[in-house]
Design an enzyme around this catalytic site. Structure first.
Site, PDB file in Angstrom:
ATOM      1  N   ARG A   1       0.852  -1.198   0.000  1.00 50.93           N
ATOM      2  CA  ARG A   1       0.000   0.000   0.000  1.00 50.93           C
ATOM      3  C   ARG A   1       0.884   1.242   0.000  1.00 50.93           C
ATOM      4  O   ARG A   1       2.096   1.149   0.209  1.00 50.93           O
ATOM      5  CB  ARG A   1      -0.854   0.020   1.270  1.00 50.93           C
ATOM      6  CG  ARG A   1       0.003   0.066   2.524  1.00 50.93           C
ATOM      7  CD  ARG A   1      -0.734   0.498   3.769  1.00 50.93           C
ATOM      8  NE  ARG A   1       0.178   0.758   4.862  1.00 50.93           N
ATOM      9  CZ  ARG A   1       0.710  -0.148   5.677  1.00 50.93           C
ATOM     10  NH1 ARG A   1       0.402  -1.420   5.525  1.00 50.93           N
ATOM     11  NH2 ARG A   1       1.552   0.199   6.624  1.00 50.93           N
TER      12      ARG A   1
ATOM     13  N   VAL B   1       1.788   6.120   5.215  1.00 48.28           N
ATOM     14  CA  VAL B   1       1.617   7.439   5.833  1.00 48.28           C
ATOM     15  C   VAL B   1       2.823   8.331   5.517  1.00 48.28           C
ATOM     16  O   VAL B   1       2.672   9.498   5.154  1.00 48.28           O
ATOM     17  CB  VAL B   1       1.465   7.305   7.368  1.00 48.28           C
ATOM     18  CG1 VAL B   1       1.422   8.673   8.032  1.00 48.28           C
ATOM     19  CG2 VAL B   1       0.230   6.491   7.728  1.00 48.28           C
TER      20      VAL B   1
END
Ligand code: MV4
Length: 457
Positions: free
Chosen positions: A292, A295
């Site tokens: 993914r 952050v």
């Protein structure tokens, strides 16, 4: 057909981050939100907004049917999952693709493989990544565990195959404690993941957490964007991240980066990925891969000049990688501070209304946040409310600018971790980059002790 409308299956700063990249590409956005997030900044900015359920994430941001319905109703042709929530849910990725909606993420099979840490390690090993010495796959028999542990040497670490975030993990100091501790780890893993499959690794006592950013086009081409050092963590939550790592040489960066990029090319990996290593005594040991966007991706953006969300969208649209490895230039230094709505001493969450908000600005300062004055931070989700990302030509310059930018930030109405970051920036070890994954928790324990002593006298 090229992507023309992206549904953003997330909330908070990352939803805004994705919206911004999409609009810069001339792509419309669809915000999906819970009833608690109707007033969120990204919901206001998106071209379309659909309420998908009540505050509980299980009934909104994790609700497959509600999200797919929202995509169908609004005519979205792609879904970006952000991080957390459904971003590493292979089944959801399968469902999205089965509905002829483009999944802005890796191939579901790769999400699945890397989600199983035993499979991930086998795959990484087969692709030539250096591994932490340990069991060859899962082990279920205690005699076999004792054999493996004796071979690799104590202390060993029992890890759950379905693990993540440090759950279902136990350090085993010696053989007499093996059975008891493995059983504890298994119970924890069963409760958390419904799966108590375990594997064993040599326990590294004092490593750094170094992760490499990779991108693949899904057709056998891949690049790396260098590493991030995320060693400053508390309870598996990163607090402060930087790129490049203060301890990795350009030679090691390009050598290890080359190895990970080659591995991704061989896999025909698609999209953004992060290969996590522990780094101790100058050596890298693969531990996990995250399939993914992360952050902390903006520190990589700062030192490469690339827009990683734009790159994800291009890849999902079937385009080639926008750059070749030899054209990627690493320049300067970047640091990210995660700003949470929490007490900077006790870490208790501090949701509530933002009475006043002023964000830092100026040269090389970036704030990724959906905050505004009058906004109420709901209590149902993660406490991260802003990311402050600062760039400088040198690490020293970056630290000076970060100090200046933290001074400028004003968030009134809730407690935040800004004072914690300001304190961290006074610590000689942080300033010199001399820290490992244990540093922050040890420093916090010392700080608490000093605080107690002061209040007793
Ligand atoms: C380790 C380790 C030491 N030795 N593996 C923590 C969660 C998961 N991502 C892997 N983790 C670790 N694996 C071996 N063989 C120490 C940790 C670890 C850790 C790793 C990265 C960042 C912070 C950490 C905090 C505690 C433990």
């Amino acid at each position: 057909m090229a992507i023309s409308r992206i549904l953003i299956a997330n909330r908070g700063e990352i939803a805004l981050r994705i919206h911004r990249a999409a609009h810069e590409m001339g792509i419309e956005t669809v915000a999906v939100h819970s009833t608690a997030d109707a007033d969120a900044m990204h919901v206001r900015l998106a071209d379309h907004a659909v309420c998908i359920g009540p505050p509980a994430a299980s009934e909104s941001y994790l609700n497959h049917a509600a999200i797919i319905s929202a995509a169908e109703i609004t005519g979205a042709d792609a879904i970006h999952p952000g991080y957390g929530f459904l971003s590493e849910n292979a089944k959801f990725a399968d469902i999205v693709e089965a509905h002829d909606i483009k999944w802005i993420g890796p191939k579901p099979e790769h999400i699945r493989t890397m989600g199983d840490k035993v499979q991930a390690k086998k795959t990484a090993g087969a692709l030539g990544l250096p591994l932490v010495p340990g069991s060859d796959g899962a082990v279920s028999d205690f005699d076999e565990m004792r054999e493996v542990a004796a071979e690799i040497g104590y202390p060993v670490l029992a890890k759950a195959a379905s693990g993540g975030g440090g759950r279902g993990m136990k350090v085993i100091p010696s053989e007499d404690q093996l059975e008891t501790l493995v059983k504890q780890a298994q119970n924890e893993a069963m409760a958390a993941f419904g799966d108590d499959t375990m594997y064993l690794e040599k326990y590294l006592g004092n490593p750094r957490h170094i992760e490499f950013q990779v991108f693949g086009d899904g057709r056998g081409n891949a690049i790396h964007l260098g590493e991030r050092d995320c060693s400053l963590q508390r309870r598996h939550q990163k607090v402060f991240e930087e790129a490049p790592s203060p301890v990795i040489s350009q030679e090691d960066r390009m050598r290890m980066g080359g190895i990970v990029a080659d591995a991704m090319a061989t896999m025909e990996y698609r999209g953004a990925g992060t290969i996590e290593f522990l780094w101790e005594d100058g050596k890298f040991y693969f531990i996990e891969m995250n399939t993914r966007l992360q952050v902390e991706h903006p520190v990589t953006e700062a030192i490469t000049g690339m827009d990683l969300v734009r790159e994800q969208i291009r890849i999902a649209d079937g385009k080639d990688l926008s750059v070749k490895q030899e054209d990627i230039v690493f320049s300067g230094h970047a640091i990210e501070c995660r700003i949470n709505a929490e007490d900077p001493f006790t870490f208790a969450p501090s949701p509530g209304k933002i009475e006043y908000y002023h964000q830092a600005g100026g040269m090389h300062v970036r704030v990724d946040s959906g905050l505004y004055a009058g906004y109420t931070i709901p209590p149902y989700y993660d406490s991260m409310i802003a990311k402050l990302i600062v760039y400088g030509r040198t690490r020293e310059g970056c630290l000076m600018r970060l100090r200046r930018a933290l001074e400028e930030m004003v968030i009134q109405g809730v407690k935040t971790s800004i004072p914690l970051h300001q304190e961290l920036l006074k610590q000689p070890d942080v300033l010199s980059g001399d820290y490992t994954i244990k540093w922050l928790e040890e420093w916090l324990a010392e700080r608490a002790k000093a605080e107690n002593a002061a209040s007793e006298s």
